[in-house]
Design a protein around this motif. Structure first.
Motif, PDB file in Angstrom:
ATOM      1  N   ARG A   1      12.451  88.369  -9.270  1.00  0.00           N
ATOM      2  CA  ARG A   1      13.019  89.120  -8.139  1.00  0.00           C
ATOM      3  C   ARG A   1      12.008  90.189  -7.747  1.00  0.00           C
ATOM      4  O   ARG A   1      11.884  91.217  -8.407  1.00  0.00           O
ATOM      5  CB  ARG A   1      14.348  89.723  -8.629  1.00  0.00           C
ATOM      6  CG  ARG A   1      15.217  90.336  -7.560  1.00  0.00           C
ATOM      7  CD  ARG A   1      16.644  90.540  -8.071  1.00  0.00           C
ATOM      8  NE  ARG A   1      17.366  89.284  -8.047  1.00  0.00           N
ATOM      9  CZ  ARG A   1      17.692  88.570  -9.095  1.00  0.00           C
ATOM     10  NH1 ARG A   1      17.387  88.975 -10.303  1.00  0.00           N
ATOM     11  NH2 ARG A   1      18.330  87.424  -8.965  1.00  0.00           N
ATOM     12  N   ARG A   2      11.260  89.931  -6.675  1.00  0.00           N
ATOM     13  CA  ARG A   2      10.207  90.856  -6.285  1.00  0.00           C
ATOM     14  C   ARG A   2      10.677  91.766  -5.163  1.00  0.00           C
ATOM     15  O   ARG A   2      11.465  91.352  -4.314  1.00  0.00           O
ATOM     16  CB  ARG A   2       8.959  90.091  -5.817  1.00  0.00           C
ATOM     17  CG  ARG A   2       8.400  89.075  -6.811  1.00  0.00           C
ATOM     18  CD  ARG A   2       8.208  89.627  -8.208  1.00  0.00           C
ATOM     19  NE  ARG A   2       7.456  90.846  -8.250  1.00  0.00           N
ATOM     20  CZ  ARG A   2       6.401  91.058  -9.038  1.00  0.00           C
ATOM     21  NH1 ARG A   2       5.976  90.128  -9.841  1.00  0.00           N
ATOM     22  NH2 ARG A   2       5.796  92.205  -9.022  1.00  0.00           N
ATOM     23  N   GLY A   3      10.163  92.979  -5.155  1.00  0.00           N
ATOM     24  CA  GLY A   3      10.419  93.890  -4.042  1.00  0.00           C
ATOM     25  C   GLY A   3      11.584  94.840  -4.258  1.00  0.00           C
ATOM     26  O   GLY A   3      11.826  95.702  -3.434  1.00  0.00           O
ATOM     27  N   SER A   4      12.312  94.705  -5.367  1.00  0.00           N
ATOM     28  CA  SER A   4      13.460  95.588  -5.589  1.00  0.00           C
ATOM     29  C   SER A   4      13.287  96.502  -6.792  1.00  0.00           C
ATOM     30  O   SER A   4      14.221  97.203  -7.170  1.00  0.00           O
ATOM     31  CB  SER A   4      14.747  94.764  -5.760  1.00  0.00           C
ATOM     32  OG  SER A   4      15.065  94.100  -4.557  1.00  0.00           O
ATOM     33  N   GLN A   5      12.088  96.493  -7.385  1.00  0.00           N
ATOM     34  CA  GLN A   5      11.883  97.394  -8.532  1.00  0.00           C
ATOM     35  C   GLN A   5      11.999  98.848  -8.102  1.00  0.00           C
ATOM     36  O   GLN A   5      12.418  99.700  -8.874  1.00  0.00           O
ATOM     37  CB  GLN A   5      10.517  97.149  -9.176  1.00  0.00           C
ATOM     38  CG  GLN A   5      10.478  95.837  -9.939  1.00  0.00           C
ATOM     39  CD  GLN A   5       9.188  95.693 -10.730  1.00  0.00           C
ATOM     40  OE1 GLN A   5       9.090  96.101 -11.871  1.00  0.00           O
ATOM     41  NE2 GLN A   5       8.178  95.108 -10.106  1.00  0.00           N
ATOM     42  N   ARG A   6      11.651  99.127  -6.838  1.00  0.00           N
ATOM     43  CA  ARG A   6      11.766 100.507  -6.368  1.00  0.00           C
ATOM     44  C   ARG A   6      13.217 100.976  -6.341  1.00  0.00           C
ATOM     45  O   ARG A   6      13.503 102.150  -6.267  1.00  0.00           O
ATOM     46  CB  ARG A   6      11.111 100.665  -4.993  1.00  0.00           C
ATOM     47  CG  ARG A   6      11.828  99.921  -3.900  1.00  0.00           C
ATOM     48  CD  ARG A   6      11.176 100.178  -2.564  1.00  0.00           C
ATOM     49  NE  ARG A   6      10.135  99.193  -2.264  1.00  0.00           N
ATOM     50  CZ  ARG A   6       9.475  99.127  -1.121  1.00  0.00           C
ATOM     51  NH1 ARG A   6       9.719 100.002  -0.178  1.00  0.00           N
ATOM     52  NH2 ARG A   6       8.591  98.200  -0.902  1.00  0.00           N
ATOM     53  N   PHE A   7      14.162 100.016  -6.383  1.00  0.00           N
ATOM     54  CA  PHE A   7      15.587 100.366  -6.459  1.00  0.00           C
ATOM     55  C   PHE A   7      16.111 100.288  -7.900  1.00  0.00           C
ATOM     56  O   PHE A   7      17.311 100.280  -8.140  1.00  0.00           O
ATOM     57  CB  PHE A   7      16.423  99.441  -5.563  1.00  0.00           C
ATOM     58  CG  PHE A   7      15.966  99.443  -4.126  1.00  0.00           C
ATOM     59  CD1 PHE A   7      15.944 100.631  -3.406  1.00  0.00           C
ATOM     60  CD2 PHE A   7      15.556  98.278  -3.504  1.00  0.00           C
ATOM     61  CE1 PHE A   7      15.508 100.646  -2.085  1.00  0.00           C
ATOM     62  CE2 PHE A   7      15.122  98.282  -2.186  1.00  0.00           C
ATOM     63  CZ  PHE A   7      15.105  99.475  -1.473  1.00  0.00           C
ATOM     64  N   GLY A   8      15.190 100.149  -8.842  1.00  0.00           N
ATOM     65  CA  GLY A   8      15.593 100.119 -10.248  1.00  0.00           C
ATOM     66  C   GLY A   8      15.952  98.728 -10.747  1.00  0.00           C
ATOM     67  O   GLY A   8      16.499  98.584 -11.844  1.00  0.00           O
ATOM     68  N   VAL A   9      15.678  97.701  -9.931  1.00  0.00           N
ATOM     69  CA  VAL A   9      16.058  96.341 -10.296  1.00  0.00           C
ATOM     70  C   VAL A   9      14.899  95.641 -11.020  1.00  0.00           C
ATOM     71  O   VAL A   9      13.772  95.616 -10.521  1.00  0.00           O
ATOM     72  CB  VAL A   9      16.444  95.527  -9.035  1.00  0.00           C
ATOM     73  CG1 VAL A   9      16.827  94.100  -9.398  1.00  0.00           C
ATOM     74  CG2 VAL A   9      17.576  96.215  -8.292  1.00  0.00           C
TER      75      VAL A   9
END
Lengths: 374, 246
Positions: free
Chosen positions: A21-29
């Motif tokens: 799941r790329r692109g959502s680490q900035r939301f803590g994912v």
């Protein structure tokens, strides 16, 4: 009729994964996704899927699945014995399973993670751009959790079945052998807090072999062995981005290689980063086995990374060898039947345009039929 | 534009900003090693500068943190040395608003909170520890603009900066096995909100009816990294109403 797979036995830990799941680490994912990219991408290629299709990842084998309809399947990764309806079948090879087939994976003799791909991919819901399961946060995959016996997984439509690799197609040999070379140390580059460790700690890190701990999981490979102390005991840092392959050293001085289920940020000093091409070697090493590290520069690391990408995505698949070819008359028509492994045909029948051959010492799946001539 | 921080003790001396490879496919830009508005603002300013440049298309993912930005990129497009140079140029041309301007240029995202009672079982603890009344704690907690320095730990979990140290309070001696979604807590000088039910040791002073993290929403997080939030007290009755409507 829609195609699906029923989990008969999930083994130790079976989950739906894709490339993450790329692109959502900035939301803590967390990224999650497959651990062994080389094996996973190859599994998809063998059934003619895009690299991003979802597959099953099995931890330490022991899996049994049933297929309701004819399905193109491949098993890659850890060295397991695979059987279909009781017949032994190879891994790293395209199989076409007949409807009702039961596919079983043994516990691996070497390695940890197996990948089971199906033509069309597993069609579980896409969550934040991915089908990967992150169990800790209950996101993605099949209801956000580890699969259990009785779960039914839908298979995506196999719209271009004819153009997909034929049964008996093999993975490129360099991908199979290159990814799991156990003799060479795992290559790393220095990580952002490399200089939080003094020369003594650094030389210890590279001079000794560590042992993969039993506590290793999808979040990180924990390493037992020599203690790697940071200067002044400063193992804690202001929380910083974390990433696949980062080797962090908490205050117990035991390194942890961060893997797919890692949190996006972490507060421990990172001494080194495993290069992408060597990650399959790290993840496929079972608890109790040894691991040693070797430092390379960023230029060399990137050159190796580009070569690795090229090899896993583009190295040609090996077409099935035709070791038996025979014209066979069934129902007034003559078919050319090719068998890709040594075996003999007892009898054959045609249904829905497909030849079902009952093959001695083998499953039906190894039969490749090329056209009919009248 | 260069700032220099000097570390105390015998650790290495690092000059900021510092650009270095994190892995074979990611670059890390550090702006300091402290938690403050100015450093954090530079992280988000550079992120948006890179997003809006031609580098944007080869970026796989950004991970912004308190004081640094990780950029994962496609190694088939950029070699590290070239990217480092490009990023260095962008740092030079990026303008960052000062911390004072930052607070005025942007409206704070309002998070309604029912303080105390069943929603905030530890409000009394915090008040006692601070030598204040419950009302004073609520006034201080809701009278501050916070900045979402980063999200991490769990999906949607915000690391908020800016809490008044008057209401700082140690964690619970024994963490709760289950803290409900929306619980607003204090741990030392930090405040935060649990987006999902989880075990937790923070002092729970209230609860928001807002769903802070929703995989079906775009963006999935109600608190966005790099933005401002403020807590607005609501009555307990309103909590139930809002839960129904969210």
């Amino acid at each position: 009729m829609s195609s699906f797979v029923v989990v008969i036995s999930p083994g130790n830990r079976l989950t739906v994964q894709d490339l993450g799941r790329r692109g959502s680490q900035r939301f803590g994912v967390s990224v999650s996704g497959v651990l062994d990219v080389a094996a996973a991408v190859t599994a998809n290629r063998l059934v003619g899927n895009p690299a991003t299709s979802a597959m099953l990842e099995a931890t330490f084998g022991g899996v049994s699945l049933s297929f309701n309809s004819e399905t193109r399947v491949a098993v890659t990764g850890a060295e397991v014995n695979v059987d279909v309806n009781g017949f032994p079948m190879p891994i790293w090879e395209t199989m076409i399973l007949p409807a009702g087939a039961v596919l079983t994976l043994s516990i691996p003799s070497t390695g940890l993670y197996s990948y089971i791909s199906v033509a069309g991919g597993f069609d579980t819901p896409i969550v934040l751009g991915s089908r990967s399961t992150h169990v800790a946060s209950g996101i993605g995959g099949y209801e956000g959790r580890i699969l259990a016996a009785g779960d039914t997984l839908p298979i995506g439509e196999d719209i271009d079945g004819q153009s997909r690799p034929r049964a008996g197609t093999n993975a490129p040999q360099n991908v199979v052998s290159g990814s799991y070379d156990r003799e060479r140390p795992v290559r790393v580059i220095s990580a952002p807090q490399y200089d939080a460790f003094d020369d003594d700690a650094k030389s210890k890190f590279f001079a000794t072999a560590f042992t993969i701990s039993n506590l290793t999981d999808r979040q990180g490979a924990r390493l037992d062995g020599t203690s790697i102390p940071a200067i002044d005991g400063k193992h804690d840092i202001v929380s910083d981005p974390a990433y696949m392959g980062a080797i962090q050293v908490p205050s117990d001085c035991k390194p942890i290689v961060l893997l797919a289920d890692r949190q996006p940020t972490g507060g421990y000093a990172k001494i080194a980063s495993v290069i992408g091409p060597d990650l399959p070697k790290v993840v496929q090493r079972t608890p109790g086995s040894e691991i040693a590290f070797e430092l390379v520069g960023i230029e060399e690391a990137q050159e190796l990374a580009r070569g690795f990408q090229k090899s896993i995505y583009r190295a040609p698949l090996v077409k099935p060898a035709r070791i038996f070819s025979s014209d066979l008359e069934v129902g007034g028509k003559t078919y050319n039947v090719q068998i890709v492994r040594p075996t003999t045909i007892e009898e054959a029948m045609v249904a829905d345009g497909i030849i079902y051959a009952d093959i001695r010492d083998h499953a039906e799946v190894a039969v490749t039929v090329e056209g009919s001539h009248e | 534009m260069t700032t220099t921080d000097i570390n105390c003790g015998s650790g290495p001396v690092i000059e900021y900003p510092r650009i270095l490879p994190a892995s074979d496919s990611s670059i890390l830009i550090e702006f300091g090693d402290s938690i403050d508005y100015e450093t954090n603002a530079r992280v988000y300013a550079l992120q948006s500068e890179i997003e809006n440049s031609d580098l944007g298309t080869s970026v796989v993912e950004f991970i912004p943190s308190y004081r640094s930005l990780l950029v994962e990129y496609d190694v088939s497009v950029y070699v590290y040395a070239d990217l480092q140079e490009r990023v260095n140029d962008l740092i030079g041309t990026t303008t960052v608003s000062g911390s004072a301007e930052m607070s005025s240029e942007q409206d704070a995202h309002q998070i309604p909170v029912a303080y105390g009672g069943d929603y905030g079982p530890d409000l009394e603890n915090v008040a006692k520890h601070a030598g204040l009344t419950r009302e004073e704690v609520i006034a201080i907690h809701s009278g501050t603009d916070y900045r979402v320095f980063m999200l991490g730990f769990a999906p949607g979990f915000p690391y908020l900066g800016g809490m008044d140290s008057q209401i700082a309070c140690p964690r619970l001696a024994t963490p709760r096995t289950l803290v409900p979604a929306g619980a607003v807590g204090i741990a030392e000088s930090q405040t935060g909100v649990y987006p999902n039910p989880s075990p937790g040791g923070w002092q729970i002073i209230g609860r928001t009816p807002i769903k802070l993290f929703d995989v079906d929403a775009d963006p999935p997080s109600a608190m966005l990294p790099g933005t401002k939030v403020t807590f607005v007290p609501i009555a307990s009755d309103d909590f139930e109403t809002k839960v129904g409507s969210e």
